[in-house]
Design a protein around this motif. Structure first.
Motif, PDB file in Angstrom:
ATOM      1  N   ASN A 162      -9.205  32.895 -24.380  1.00  0.00           N
ATOM      2  CA  ASN A 162     -10.485  32.989 -25.104  1.00  0.00           C
ATOM      3  C   ASN A 162     -10.220  33.172 -26.590  1.00  0.00           C
ATOM      4  O   ASN A 162      -9.490  34.076 -27.015  1.00  0.00           O
ATOM      5  CB  ASN A 162     -11.307  34.175 -24.591  1.00  0.00           C
ATOM      6  CG  ASN A 162     -11.684  33.996 -23.122  1.00  0.00           C
ATOM      7  OD1 ASN A 162     -12.005  32.889 -22.730  1.00  0.00           O
ATOM      8  ND2 ASN A 162     -11.659  35.097 -22.371  1.00  0.00           N
ATOM      9  N   LYS A 173       2.657  32.308 -10.946  1.00  0.00           N
ATOM     10  CA  LYS A 173       1.671  31.573 -11.731  1.00  0.00           C
ATOM     11  C   LYS A 173       0.435  32.454 -12.019  1.00  0.00           C
ATOM     12  O   LYS A 173      -0.073  32.496 -13.143  1.00  0.00           O
ATOM     13  CB  LYS A 173       1.259  30.305 -10.974  1.00  0.00           C
ATOM     14  CG  LYS A 173       0.240  29.467 -11.719  1.00  0.00           C
ATOM     15  CD  LYS A 173      -0.084  28.197 -10.942  1.00  0.00           C
ATOM     16  CE  LYS A 173      -1.126  27.371 -11.693  1.00  0.00           C
ATOM     17  NZ  LYS A 173      -1.486  26.128 -10.936  1.00  0.00           N
ATOM     18  N   THR A 174      -0.057  33.172 -10.997  1.00  0.00           N
ATOM     19  CA  THR A 174      -1.229  34.037 -11.178  1.00  0.00           C
ATOM     20  C   THR A 174      -0.951  35.142 -12.186  1.00  0.00           C
ATOM     21  O   THR A 174      -1.771  35.463 -13.058  1.00  0.00           O
ATOM     22  CB  THR A 174      -1.630  34.637  -9.826  1.00  0.00           C
ATOM     23  OG1 THR A 174      -1.861  33.572  -8.901  1.00  0.00           O
ATOM     24  CG2 THR A 174      -2.880  35.469  -9.953  1.00  0.00           C
ATOM     25  N   LYS A 175       0.264  35.716 -12.069  1.00  0.00           N
ATOM     26  CA  LYS A 175       0.613  36.810 -12.986  1.00  0.00           C
ATOM     27  C   LYS A 175       0.684  36.313 -14.421  1.00  0.00           C
ATOM     28  O   LYS A 175       0.222  36.975 -15.357  1.00  0.00           O
ATOM     29  CB  LYS A 175       1.949  37.414 -12.552  1.00  0.00           C
ATOM     30  CG  LYS A 175       2.323  38.666 -13.339  1.00  0.00           C
ATOM     31  CD  LYS A 175       3.582  39.279 -12.760  1.00  0.00           C
ATOM     32  CE  LYS A 175       3.952  40.544 -13.515  1.00  0.00           C
ATOM     33  NZ  LYS A 175       2.929  41.597 -13.361  1.00  0.00           N
ATOM     34  N   ASP A 211      -4.259  35.084 -22.712  1.00  0.00           N
ATOM     35  CA  ASP A 211      -5.681  35.155 -23.105  1.00  0.00           C
ATOM     36  C   ASP A 211      -6.042  33.849 -23.767  1.00  0.00           C
ATOM     37  O   ASP A 211      -5.582  33.534 -24.873  1.00  0.00           O
ATOM     38  CB  ASP A 211      -5.913  36.315 -24.065  1.00  0.00           C
ATOM     39  CG  ASP A 211      -7.409  36.500 -24.366  1.00  0.00           C
ATOM     40  OD1 ASP A 211      -8.205  35.743 -23.773  1.00  0.00           O
ATOM     41  OD2 ASP A 211      -7.727  37.396 -25.164  1.00  0.00           O
ATOM     42  N   SER A 231       2.736  33.789  -6.671  1.00  0.00           N
ATOM     43  CA  SER A 231       2.205  34.931  -7.438  1.00  0.00           C
ATOM     44  C   SER A 231       2.648  34.898  -8.898  1.00  0.00           C
ATOM     45  O   SER A 231       2.016  35.511  -9.765  1.00  0.00           O
ATOM     46  CB  SER A 231       2.644  36.233  -6.787  1.00  0.00           C
ATOM     47  OG  SER A 231       4.060  36.308  -6.749  1.00  0.00           O
ATOM     48  N   LEU A 268      -0.905  33.682 -15.732  1.00  0.00           N
ATOM     49  CA  LEU A 268      -2.244  33.341 -16.208  1.00  0.00           C
ATOM     50  C   LEU A 268      -3.036  34.587 -16.587  1.00  0.00           C
ATOM     51  O   LEU A 268      -3.835  34.580 -17.532  1.00  0.00           O
ATOM     52  CB  LEU A 268      -2.994  32.539 -15.133  1.00  0.00           C
ATOM     53  CG  LEU A 268      -2.457  31.113 -14.866  1.00  0.00           C
ATOM     54  CD1 LEU A 268      -3.220  30.468 -13.723  1.00  0.00           C
ATOM     55  CD2 LEU A 268      -2.570  30.261 -16.131  1.00  0.00           C
ATOM     56  N   ASN A 269      -2.823  35.669 -15.835  1.00  0.00           N
ATOM     57  CA  ASN A 269      -3.523  36.911 -16.154  1.00  0.00           C
ATOM     58  C   ASN A 269      -3.051  37.517 -17.467  1.00  0.00           C
ATOM     59  O   ASN A 269      -3.793  38.208 -18.178  1.00  0.00           O
ATOM     60  CB  ASN A 269      -3.348  37.923 -15.029  1.00  0.00           C
ATOM     61  CG  ASN A 269      -4.090  37.487 -13.763  1.00  0.00           C
ATOM     62  OD1 ASN A 269      -5.066  36.747 -13.861  1.00  0.00           O
ATOM     63  ND2 ASN A 269      -3.622  37.941 -12.612  1.00  0.00           N
ATOM     64  N   GLU A 270      -1.771  37.293 -17.764  1.00  0.00           N
ATOM     65  CA  GLU A 270      -1.208  37.855 -18.988  1.00  0.00           C
ATOM     66  C   GLU A 270      -1.606  37.057 -20.228  1.00  0.00           C
ATOM     67  O   GLU A 270      -1.548  37.560 -21.342  1.00  0.00           O
ATOM     68  CB  GLU A 270       0.314  37.921 -18.886  1.00  0.00           C
ATOM     69  CG  GLU A 270       0.839  38.884 -17.840  1.00  0.00           C
ATOM     70  CD  GLU A 270       0.510  40.317 -18.192  1.00  0.00           C
ATOM     71  OE1 GLU A 270       0.346  40.611 -19.398  1.00  0.00           O
ATOM     72  OE2 GLU A 270       0.408  41.144 -17.265  1.00  0.00           O
TER      73      GLU A 270
END
Length: 271
Positions: free
Chosen positions: A75, A65-67, A73, A63, A69-71
Motif C-alpha cells: 500500500n 510465500k505467505t510469510k 507492504d 508457508s 507477502l505478510n512482511e
C-alpha cells in the motif's frame, strides 16, 4: 585406444558428479569430442543425473510465500517508497537450509547407488555372455567326445570279433622308432590301425598300408600319423587275404602302387 575399457573405468561417472581433476576434466572433454561412443555415454550419464536431481528435489514450503507477502507492504503511503528491512527468521532459514542439504544428500546417494547398479548390470551382462560362450564350447566338446566314444566302441567291437588278428609293424632303418599295430579280421575283411610312433609327414604326404598276397601289393588304405584323440583308425579298404602288411610314404590320397624307396615297415601275418 580401447574405448570400451575407458568407458568402464568409471571416470565418466566421476566427471558428471564433478569429482575429477582439471586434467581429467580436459581429457574427458577432448575424448568425448573425438569418440562418439564416449560422447553418447557422457550424455546418458548427464541425463540420468538430471533426472534424479529433478525426481528428488524438494519444493520450498508454501508457508514461505505467505510469510513473505505478510512482511511486504504494497500500500502506497506516500510518493516516496519506503524501504523496510526484511526480517530474517534465522531459525527458519537454518531449518530450511538443513532440509535442502538432507534432500541433496539423499538424491546424491540415490544417484551414486543407481550408477553402482548400472555398473553391476554391465558386469553381470558380460559374465552371462561369457558363461553362454563357455556353455556353447562345452556342448561342442561333449558332442566331440560322444563321437569319439562311438568310434572307439566300433573299434573295440572289431577287436572282439572272432578272427581278428593283431600284427605289429616296426620301422626299418628309415624309421627306427616307428611302431604301429594292424588289426585285420579274416571273416569281416575289416582293417584298422593304431599308430604308436611314426615320423610327422609334410602336408602333401600320407602313409599308405599295403597287404601282400602272393608277393603282390594290395592297397589297404591311407592314414596320418595322428588322428586327434582316437586310439584306432578304421581304414576304408576291404582286405580278403594277406600274407604280410607293409607301410610306405605316398602322396596325399594314396598311390595305385607302392613306392619301394619309401618302404618303412613290413611284417608277415603269421610272424
Amino acid at each position: 585406444m580401447n574405448v570400451t575399457e575407458y568407458i568402464e573405468s568409471g571416470i565418466l561417472e566421476s566427471y558428471v558428479m564433478g569429482a575429477v581433476s582439471d586434467q581429467e576434466r580436459r581429457e574427458v572433454q577432448c575424448l568425448s569430442s573425438i569418440y562418439p561412443e564416449i560422447k553418447a555415454e557422457l550424455d546418458q550419464l548427464s541425463e540420468a543425473f538430471e533426472q534424479y536431481a529433478l525426481a528428488y528435489s524438494v519444493e520450498p514450503p508454501v508457508s514461505i510465500k505467505t510469510k513473505l507477502l505478510n512482511e511486504l507492504d504494497f500500500n502506497e503511503q506516500s510518493e516516496e517508497t519506503v524501504v523496510r528491512p526484511l526480517p530474517v527468521d534465522r531459525p527458519f532459514i537454518s531449518s530450511f537450509r538443513a532440509t535442502w542439504i538432507v534432500a541433496a544428500s539423499v538424491g546424491l546417494f540415490l544417484l551414486l547407488f543407481s550408477l553402482f547398479l548400472l555398473s553391476e548390470l554391465r558386469t553381470n551382462q558380460k559374465t552371462l555372455a561369457s558363461m553362454r560362450e563357455s556353455n556353447t564350447k562345452l556342448q561342442g566338446d561333449i558332442q566331440e567326445l560322444r563321437e569319439e566314444q562311438s568310434q572307439n566302441d566300433q573299434m573295440l567291437a572289431l577287436l572282439r570279433q572272432p578272427g581278428t588278428r593283431t600284427i605289429a609293424l616296426r620301422g626299418n632303418e628309415k624309421a627306427p622308432d616307428g611302431n604301429m599295430l594292424v588289426f585285420w579280421n579274416r571273416q569281416t575283411h575289416e582293417v584298422a590301425i593304431q599308430v604308436q610312433s611314426l615320423p610327422t609327414l609334410p602336408p602333401d604326404k600320407q602313409y599308405q598300408l599295403w597287404s601282400l598276397v602272393g608277393g603282390k601289393p594290395v592297397d589297404a588304405g591311407v592314414f596320418d600319423p595322428t588322428n586327434g584323440n582316437q586310439l584306432l583308425q578304421r581304414l576304408n579298404r576291404s582286405i580278403t587275404q594277406a600274407d604280410a602288411f607293409a607301410v610306405t610314404v605316398e602322396k596325399r590320397g594314396g598311390s595305385p602302387s607302392p613306392t619301394l624307396t619309401t618302404l618303412l615297415a613290413m611284417t608277415p601275418v603269421n610272424s
